[in-house]
Design a protein around this motif. Structure first.
Motif, PDB file in Angstrom:
ATOM      1  N   ALA A 103     -30.322  12.660 -19.041  1.00 49.07           N
ATOM      2  CA  ALA A 103     -30.834  11.472 -18.358  1.00 49.07           C
ATOM      3  C   ALA A 103     -31.837  11.814 -17.251  1.00 49.07           C
ATOM      4  N   VAL A 104     -32.339  13.046 -17.244  1.00 51.67           N
ATOM      5  CA  VAL A 104     -33.356  13.448 -16.277  1.00 51.67           C
ATOM      6  C   VAL A 104     -34.723  13.209 -16.896  1.00 51.67           C
ATOM      7  N   LYS A 105     -35.573  12.499 -16.154  1.00 49.53           N
ATOM      8  CA  LYS A 105     -36.915  12.165 -16.647  1.00 49.53           C
ATOM      9  C   LYS A 105     -37.953  12.661 -15.644  1.00 49.53           C
ATOM     10  N   LEU A 106     -38.978  13.304 -16.152  1.00 48.80           N
ATOM     11  CA  LEU A 106     -40.096  13.780 -15.334  1.00 48.80           C
ATOM     12  C   LEU A 106     -41.333  12.958 -15.659  1.00 48.80           C
ATOM     13  N   ILE A 107     -41.951  12.411 -14.624  1.00 47.66           N
ATOM     14  CA  ILE A 107     -43.241  11.736 -14.774  1.00 47.66           C
ATOM     15  C   ILE A 107     -44.242  12.484 -13.900  1.00 47.66           C
ATOM     16  N   SER A 108     -45.328  12.904 -14.513  1.00 51.91           N
ATOM     17  CA  SER A 108     -46.371  13.653 -13.810  1.00 51.91           C
ATOM     18  C   SER A 108     -47.643  12.820 -13.744  1.00 51.91           C
ATOM     19  N   PHE A 109     -48.321  12.922 -12.636  1.00 53.85           N
ATOM     20  CA  PHE A 109     -49.528  12.125 -12.415  1.00 53.85           C
ATOM     21  C   PHE A 109     -50.756  13.025 -12.339  1.00 53.85           C
ATOM     22  N   PRO A 110     -51.736  12.784 -13.219  1.00 53.80           N
ATOM     23  CA  PRO A 110     -52.956  13.589 -13.201  1.00 53.80           C
ATOM     24  C   PRO A 110     -53.727  13.396 -11.892  1.00 53.80           C
ATOM     25  N   ASN A 111     -54.410  14.436 -11.478  1.00 54.48           N
ATOM     26  CA  ASN A 111     -55.254  14.412 -10.275  1.00 54.48           C
ATOM     27  C   ASN A 111     -54.486  14.060  -9.011  1.00 54.48           C
ATOM     28  N   ALA A 112     -53.173  14.301  -9.009  1.00 52.81           N
ATOM     29  CA  ALA A 112     -52.356  13.996  -7.837  1.00 52.81           C
ATOM     30  C   ALA A 112     -51.751  15.287  -7.287  1.00 52.81           C
ATOM     31  N   VAL A 113     -51.653  15.336  -5.958  1.00 53.96           N
ATOM     32  CA  VAL A 113     -51.107  16.498  -5.264  1.00 53.96           C
ATOM     33  C   VAL A 113     -49.936  16.048  -4.385  1.00 53.96           C
ATOM     34  N   HIS A 114     -49.405  16.978  -3.620  1.00 53.24           N
ATOM     35  CA  HIS A 114     -48.285  16.703  -2.724  1.00 53.24           C
ATOM     36  C   HIS A 114     -48.649  15.560  -1.779  1.00 53.24           C
ATOM     37  N   GLY A 115     -47.724  14.627  -1.595  1.00 53.39           N
ATOM     38  CA  GLY A 115     -47.970  13.497  -0.703  1.00 53.39           C
ATOM     39  C   GLY A 115     -48.791  12.392  -1.329  1.00 53.39           C
ATOM     40  N   PHE A 116     -48.915  12.385  -2.646  1.00 47.66           N
ATOM     41  CA  PHE A 116     -49.782  11.398  -3.317  1.00 47.66           C
ATOM     42  C   PHE A 116     -49.399   9.956  -3.019  1.00 47.66           C
ATOM     43  N   ASP A 117     -48.194   9.718  -2.555  1.00 49.33           N
ATOM     44  CA  ASP A 117     -47.700   8.367  -2.312  1.00 49.33           C
ATOM     45  C   ASP A 117     -47.893   7.897  -0.870  1.00 49.33           C
ATOM     46  N   ARG A 118     -48.458   8.723  -0.013  1.00 42.91           N
ATOM     47  CA  ARG A 118     -48.565   8.403   1.413  1.00 42.91           C
ATOM     48  C   ARG A 118     -49.994   8.045   1.809  1.00 42.91           C
ATOM     49  N   PRO A 119     -50.278   6.753   2.033  1.00 38.89           N
ATOM     50  CA  PRO A 119     -51.640   6.333   2.411  1.00 38.89           C
ATOM     51  C   PRO A 119     -52.168   7.025   3.658  1.00 38.89           C
ATOM     52  N   SER A 120     -51.284   7.438   4.562  1.00 37.46           N
ATOM     53  CA  SER A 120     -51.745   8.104   5.782  1.00 37.46           C
ATOM     54  C   SER A 120     -52.362   9.471   5.487  1.00 37.46           C
ATOM     55  N   LEU A 121     -52.203   9.951   4.260  1.00 38.84           N
ATOM     56  CA  LEU A 121     -52.785  11.247   3.887  1.00 38.84           C
ATOM     57  C   LEU A 121     -54.140  11.081   3.211  1.00 38.84           C
ATOM     58  N   TYR A 122     -54.841  10.016   3.566  1.00 38.79           N
ATOM     59  CA  TYR A 122     -56.206   9.850   3.094  1.00 38.79           C
ATOM     60  C   TYR A 122     -57.113   9.806   4.306  1.00 38.79           C
ATOM     61  N   PRO A 123     -58.105  10.623   4.414  1.00 37.93           N
ATOM     62  CA  PRO A 123     -58.467  11.647   3.443  1.00 37.93           C
ATOM     63  C   PRO A 123     -57.450  12.789   3.462  1.00 37.93           C
ATOM     64  N   GLY A 124     -57.505  13.590   2.403  1.00 37.78           N
ATOM     65  CA  GLY A 124     -56.587  14.715   2.264  1.00 37.78           C
ATOM     66  C   GLY A 124     -56.844  15.799   3.298  1.00 37.78           C
ATOM     67  N   ARG A 125     -55.881  16.701   3.403  1.00 33.27           N
ATOM     68  CA  ARG A 125     -55.993  17.796   4.376  1.00 33.27           C
ATOM     69  C   ARG A 125     -55.071  18.943   3.976  1.00 33.27           C
ATOM     70  N   MET A 126     -55.270  20.066   4.620  1.00 34.13           N
ATOM     71  CA  MET A 126     -54.394  21.214   4.416  1.00 34.13           C
ATOM     72  C   MET A 126     -53.194  21.077   5.350  1.00 34.13           C
TER      73      MET A 126
END
Length: 158
Positions: A103-126
């Motif tokens: 019952a374990v499911k993996l969904i992967s998102f193309p062109n996405a990196v760590h923190g992809f769900d956090r609007p405060s991380l736009y623009p991206g940074r190290m």
């Protein structure tokens, strides 16, 4: 992870909580803790009533080599280009999971990196040597995947 069980014990006593339908959600290290919490536990620092457990888990970018040894439904969400929670590790975790972890499911998102769900991380940074950045498309798809997973795993209101 132990604090999640403390919260579960607390919320299970609340009249507005269906203790049979509590899911745990974590991000990054919290995602790793989510995966660990869904495994069989031998020790517990909180007094947990017998039979009380999380019904399901959702882990955002938790791929650091954790075992997926659980019978609970689990949703893993990861960016394909995440250089912290590497996609290759996600696939290894999935390939090495025992049969009971079906019952374990993996969904992967193309062109996405760590923190992809956090609007405060736009623009991206190290951060700590890793690239983190918001990806609106991945975030929207992940949010929908979480909603669908919760309905499928926990059911609608009874």
């Amino acid at each position: 992870m132990q604090d999640a069980f403390g919260a579960l014990a607390f919320f299970a006593k609340q009249s507005y909580v269906d203790k049979e339908r509590v899911a745990l959600l974590g991000f990054s290290a919290g995602g790793v803790a989510t995966l660990a919490a869904l495994k069989k536990r031998d020790t517990q620092i909180f007094e947990i009533p017998s039979g009380l457990d999380f019904a399901a888990g959702i882990a955002f970018y938790p791929c650091y080599g954790s075992s997926l040894d659980t019978v609970k439904p689990v949703l893993i969400l990861n960016g394909e280009d995440d250089d912290w929670s590497k996609q290759s590790v996600c696939h290894s975790m999935m390939n090495l999971r025992p049969a009971r972890a079906a019952a374990v499911k993996l969904i992967s998102f193309p062109n996405a990196v760590h923190g992809f769900d956090r609007p405060s991380l736009y623009p991206g940074r190290m951060a700590f040597g890793h690239w983190i950045e918001y990806n609106a498309n991945a975030a929207e798809r992940a949010a929908q995947a979480v909603r669908d997973f919760l309905v499928d795993s926990l059911g609608r209101d009874r």
